[in-house]
Design a protein around this motif. Structure first.
Motif: not given
Ligand SMILES: [Zn+2]
Length: 312
Positions: A190-218
């Motif tokens: 569907h690359s002929d029209k603008p695309a909008i992706v809709i999902g529940h979780h936020n993007l989340q980027f933890l530092p490498e080796g972080s022990q923090q639980r991911v609350s967003g999208l793994v």
């Protein structure tokens, strides 16, 4: 009675197109720079958190009442939306059958008005009870096994609904490899029209080796890489954090964090919903806050599609 959620109505499309054409001409004739928006728009809701008992309150809010007020507002708009999307955490905490029974009551007025309602899965939803309550949401042949996904085509843009529910009532979200592969294929088709992706979780980027639980999208990195590699992808829309805001980093799609229909975690933030107008070359968002005195209520935000659409 389970709610009968109507499929996208062709009649509605024609109606919207005609109304749009008429109003546009009227706007040009009168020299008005900004005619009141008759273009196709969607009602974007998130985090309704409806419990079995309509009187249930949390954080000072009765969620069923909030949703009813939002339904009133959607129905009071000058033109009907193309459809209504609830971006996950439809149910209160555990996606119980009785939660969805009450939700279906709250949504009945939208259905009676002929509006299609699409629901995404959040971490407080459960697909089995959800499909039992909303039979028409269950596809005969799932696009991704075990996930609730769909593509909604509209005249000016396509919406891709993804499923980030990993485990019921566990905060972490996940798309998973099969779904990511499907999404990439669907976006490319569907690359002929603008695309909008809709999902529940936020993007989340933890530092490498972080022990923090991911609350967003793994699998945030894999999703963002897939979206960034496709210039026709304009935005990723999510909920989950109950914190309305719109951001964009250089070379990335817009990140649109919908407000909750239910409670907020920070009292200065609004609850409500978003009117999203899909233009040819821009997305116009307007917060409809439940507190009409909120500073961001009714303030339009025009998000230009600055990333070029790739041909065919
Ligand atoms: Zn939520």
């Amino acid at each position: 009675m389970p709610l009968h959620v109507l499929p996208q109505s062709r009649r509605r499309f024609l109606h919207t197109t005609l109304v749009g054409g008429t109003a546009l001409l009227a706007g040009q004739a009168s020299g008005a720079a900004e005619p009141s928006s008759p273009r196709p728009w969607w009602a974007l809701l998130s985090d309704t958190h409806i419990a079995a008992d309509p009187a249930t309150s949390a954080r000072g809010v009765t969620m069923f009442d909030n949703l009813n007020r939002v339904v009133d507002q959607v129905l009071a708009e000058a033109t009907p939306p193309e459809g209504v999307i609830i971006n996950g955490d439809c149910a209160y905490l555990k996606g119980l059958p009785a939660d969805y029974a009450t939700l279906s009551k709250a949504l009945q007025r939208l259905s009676d008005a002929g509006l299609a309602v699409h629901m995404n899965m959040g971490n407080h939803d459960d697909r089995g009870p959800f499909y039992n309550a909303f039979k028409s949401q269950q596809p005969e042949h799932p696009l991704v096994e075990g996930k609730h996904v769909s593509v909604l085509e509209s005249p000016t843009a396509n919406l891709f609904l993804v499923d980030s529910l990993k485990e019921v009532n566990v905060v972490t979200g996940e798309l998973g490899e099969p779904q990511l592969a499907w999404l990439i294929e669907a976006l490319d088709a569907h690359s002929d029209k603008p695309a909008i992706v809709i999902g529940h979780h936020n993007l989340q980027f933890l530092p490498e080796g972080s022990q923090q639980r991911v609350s967003g999208l793994v699998d945030s990195r894999a999703l963002l890489d897939a979206l960034q590699a496709r210039p026709h992808v304009q935005a990723y829309v999510f909920g989950h954090t109950h914190n309305w805001n719109v951001r964009r980093s250089e070379g990335q799609p817009y990140l649109i964090n919908l407000p909750p229909t239910a409670y907020v975690f920070n009292e200065s933030r609004p609850s409500g919903w978003v009117r999203a107008e899909l233009g040819e070359d821009e997305l116009t968002l307007e917060l409809r806050a439940l507190d009409a005195t909120h500073a961001e209520h009714n303030k339009p935000q025009k998000l230009q599609y600055t990333l070029a659409s790739s041909p065919g």
